[in-house]
Design a protein around this motif. Structure first.
Motif, PDB file in Angstrom:
ATOM      1  N   GLU A 159       0.809  -1.216   0.000  1.00 11.28           N
ATOM      2  CA  GLU A 159       0.000   0.000   0.000  1.00 11.28           C
ATOM      3  C   GLU A 159       0.849   1.276   0.000  1.00 11.28           C
ATOM      4  OE1 GLU A 159      -3.120  -0.184  -0.467  1.00 11.28           O
ATOM      5  OE2 GLU A 159      -3.371  -2.339  -0.172  1.00 11.28           O
ATOM      6  N   ALA A 160       2.091   1.166  -0.387  1.00  4.97           N
ATOM      7  CA  ALA A 160       2.984   2.332  -0.324  1.00  4.97           C
ATOM      8  C   ALA A 160       2.472   3.498  -1.171  1.00  4.97           C
ATOM      9  CB  ALA A 160       4.389   1.933  -0.770  1.00  4.97           C
ATOM     10  N   PRO A 200      -7.465   7.799   6.084  1.00  4.94           N
ATOM     11  CA  PRO A 200      -7.651   8.856   5.090  1.00  4.94           C
ATOM     12  C   PRO A 200      -8.926   9.653   5.340  1.00  4.94           C
ATOM     13  CG  PRO A 200      -7.265   6.697   4.075  1.00  4.94           C
ATOM     14  CD  PRO A 200      -7.563   6.462   5.512  1.00  4.94           C
ATOM     15  N   SER A 201      -8.928  10.888   4.898  1.00 10.33           N
ATOM     16  CA  SER A 201     -10.159  11.687   4.904  1.00 10.33           C
ATOM     17  C   SER A 201     -11.063  11.201   3.788  1.00 10.33           C
ATOM     18  CB  SER A 201      -9.819  13.166   4.688  1.00 10.33           C
ATOM     19  OG  SER A 201      -9.268  13.718   5.854  1.00 10.33           O
ATOM     20  N   PRO A 202     -12.402  11.301   3.964  1.00 12.09           N
ATOM     21  CA  PRO A 202     -13.117  11.753   5.152  1.00 12.09           C
ATOM     22  C   PRO A 202     -13.361  10.644   6.165  1.00 12.09           C
ATOM     23  CG  PRO A 202     -14.689  11.331   3.414  1.00 12.09           C
ATOM     24  CD  PRO A 202     -13.327  11.052   2.829  1.00 12.09           C
ATOM     25  N   GLY A 203     -12.819   9.450   5.943  1.00 14.76           N
ATOM     26  CA  GLY A 203     -12.911   8.394   6.932  1.00 14.76           C
ATOM     27  C   GLY A 203     -14.034   7.403   6.703  1.00 14.76           C
ATOM     28  N   THR A 204     -14.722   7.489   5.596  1.00 19.02           N
ATOM     29  CA  THR A 204     -15.819   6.562   5.356  1.00 19.02           C
ATOM     30  C   THR A 204     -15.290   5.163   5.069  1.00 19.02           C
ATOM     31  OG1 THR A 204     -15.807   7.245   3.041  1.00 19.02           O
ATOM     32  CG2 THR A 204     -17.392   8.308   4.481  1.00 19.02           C
ATOM     33  N   GLY A 205     -16.105   4.164   5.401  1.00 19.99           N
ATOM     34  CA  GLY A 205     -15.714   2.788   5.143  1.00 19.99           C
ATOM     35  C   GLY A 205     -15.052   2.175   6.351  1.00 19.99           C
ATOM     36  N   GLY A 206     -13.997   1.436   6.161  1.00 20.54           N
ATOM     37  CA  GLY A 206     -13.355   0.793   7.289  1.00 20.54           C
ATOM     38  C   GLY A 206     -11.876   0.580   7.093  1.00 20.54           C
ATOM     39  N   VAL A 207     -11.253   1.336   6.199  1.00 21.20           N
ATOM     40  CA  VAL A 207      -9.856   1.080   5.854  1.00 21.20           C
ATOM     41  C   VAL A 207      -8.929   1.930   6.707  1.00 21.20           C
ATOM     42  CG1 VAL A 207      -8.110   1.096   4.047  1.00 21.20           C
ATOM     43  CG2 VAL A 207     -10.459   0.470   3.497  1.00 21.20           C
ATOM     44  N   LEU A 208      -8.081   1.245   7.449  1.00 19.71           N
ATOM     45  CA  LEU A 208      -6.954   1.869   8.132  1.00 19.71           C
ATOM     46  C   LEU A 208      -5.678   1.302   7.518  1.00 19.71           C
ATOM     47  CD1 LEU A 208      -8.135   1.511  11.829  1.00 19.71           C
ATOM     48  CD2 LEU A 208      -7.870   3.677  10.609  1.00 19.71           C
ATOM     49  N   TYR A 209      -4.669   2.140   7.403  1.00 22.28           N
ATOM     50  CA  TYR A 209      -3.389   1.685   6.887  1.00 22.28           C
ATOM     51  C   TYR A 209      -2.354   1.751   8.004  1.00 22.28           C
ATOM     52  CZ  TYR A 209      -5.612   2.373   2.365  1.00 22.28           C
ATOM     53  OH  TYR A 209      -6.469   2.312   1.303  1.00 22.28           O
TER      54      TYR A 209
END
Length: 202
Positions: free
Chosen positions: A102-103, A128-137
């Motif tokens: 994911e670089a 990431p903005s705006p933060g919708t969904g569920g993805v954290l890196y």
């Protein structure tokens, strides 16, 4: 009454730049269009600690987090795709190479986002903005700075931040924070709604 803090000179008072506190001395660092500034509450002073240099992050719409183990900041993303470390002891920046699956995503998506250092995992978590969904890196705090998706399970996706009245979602900025006592990250997207919490380590 007198102002409690000193005036902040150009270009440090401009908006949309990365600003982050280092917790060892409670100083706040400004990564602002190449030079680096520091607000020191202990002496109520503001200073340029790193003059404009090609090694410094641009900071424009970037996100920054403080690595308390190594006493340095990571600054990523923004309009200039920053990927820099700033060492507090030497007051010097180093451009790094992000690696992992994911670089490119991390480097390009981190505009106006939020990032936290998690000491127990020795990683940075970026939302990431705006933060919708569920993805954290997650980004490894040390070389090779591998970037991967931080897997979560159960619960709901990360709620979006409130809009500005014009239907546009607002940036994350510091709406998501790591709370060591809870071993979790917490997110309060709007002033009139409940929060979101995710346990990130045992």
């Amino acid at each position: 009454p007198a102002d409690p803090y000193p005036n902040i000179a150009t270009p440090f008072y401009q908006d949309s730049f990365a600003i982050c506190m280092e917790t060892r001395n409670d100083d706040t660092y400004f990564f602002t269009n190449n030079p680096v500034g520091r607000l020191r509450p202990e002496t109520n002073t503001f200073a340029t600690v790193a003059a404009e240099h090609t090694n410094n992050p641009k900071g424009n719409r970037s996100t920054a987090a403080y690595d308390s183990r190594r006493h340095r900041f990571l600054v990523v993303g923004g309009t200039e795709d920053d990927k820099h470390l700033f060492d507090v002891a030497t007051q010097a920046s180093t451009e790094i190479t992000l690696t992992g699956a994911e670089a490119s995503t991390v480097q390009g998506i981190a505009h106006d986002s939020t990032m936290m250092y998690i000491p127990a995992l020795d990683v940075f978590l970026l939302c990431p903005s705006p933060g919708t969904g569920g993805v954290l890196y997650q980004i490894q705090a040390a070389s090779p700075y591998a970037c991967t998706v931080f897997s979560t399970s159960g619960g709901s996706g990360i709620p979006a931040c409130g809009d500005n009245g014009g239907g546009n979602e607002q940036p994350m900025y510091s709406k998501m924070l790591y709370v060591a006592l809870l071993k979790s990250i917490v997110h309060f997207p709007r002033h009139n709604e409940g929060g979101w919490i995710c346990r990130v380590h045992a």
